[in-house]
Design an enzyme around this catalytic site. Structure first.
Site, PDB file in Angstrom:
ATOM      1  N   ASP A  50      -3.075  -4.430  -2.632  1.00  0.00           N
ATOM      2  CA  ASP A  50      -4.168  -3.896  -3.723  1.00  0.00           C
ATOM      3  C   ASP A  50      -4.907  -2.894  -3.014  1.00  0.00           C
ATOM      4  OD1 ASP A  50      -5.852  -5.293  -1.886  1.00  0.00           O
ATOM      5  OD2 ASP A  50      -6.165  -7.250  -3.435  1.00  0.00           O
ATOM      6  N   PHE A  51      -6.091  -2.437  -3.915  1.00  0.00           N
ATOM      7  CA  PHE A  51      -7.141  -1.334  -3.293  1.00  0.00           C
ATOM      8  C   PHE A  51      -7.738  -1.492  -1.983  1.00  0.00           C
ATOM      9  CE2 PHE A  51      -9.918  -4.494  -5.564  1.00  0.00           C
ATOM     10  CZ  PHE A  51     -11.111  -4.302  -4.889  1.00  0.00           C
TER      11      PHE A  51
END
Length: 152
Positions: free
Chosen positions: A28-29
């Site tokens: 994810d980020f």
């Protein structure tokens, strides 16, 4: 498959082990593995465990006798313990805890260097294409019986 004998992981004793590398698409980020991707990694582990026992999805879908059948997940319990990050190599460890009439209980761990990152208890059921539970046949039962180990 003989050109890539380890592509589906390996069986050691009563356990199947599938190595998985974490790619950018798995994160994810924050750069950590997105929680749902642990489920995807474990799905691969379950599929390759069954494949290494000589049972592939196509043989269940097109049986010589009886209705076509597939394994479906009925329930998953997950404990997320530690994060995983890009470029790490993880091991998906799968073992069979219980064999029922139509259901299997599988215990899985996602590990890095022997440390558990996630633990799963997965119930899978054999069903017909119409969704009706099917009894596990001798092929599946015989292949799995030697791997049954009750959860700790």
């Amino acid at each position: 498959m003989s050109d890539w004998p380890d592509l589906a992981g390996r069986i050691e004793g009563d356990t199947h082990i599938l190595p998985v590398r974490v790619y950018f698409e798995d994160t994810d980020f924050t750069g950590l593995v997105y929680h749902a991707n642990f489920l995807k990694f474990c799905e691969r582990g379950r599929s390759d465990f069954i494949r290494n026992l000589g049972i592939d999805h196509r043989s269940l879908e097109n049986p010589e006798q009886g209705d076509p059948a597939v394994f479906v997940v009925r329930r998953i319990e997950v404990d997320y313990l530690k994060p995983a990050a890009i470029d790490e190599v993880l091991e998906i460890v799968t073992r069979c805890a219980k064999i029922g009439g139509a259901k299997l209980i599988l215990i899985q761990e996602v590990r890095r260097d022997g440390v558990a990152l996630a633990r799963l208890k997965v119930s899978v059921v054999l069903v017909s294409k119409a969704g009706k539970p099917q009894r596990l046949g001798r092929l599946v039962r015989d292949a799995l019986e030697m791997f049954v180990k009750a959860p700790d």
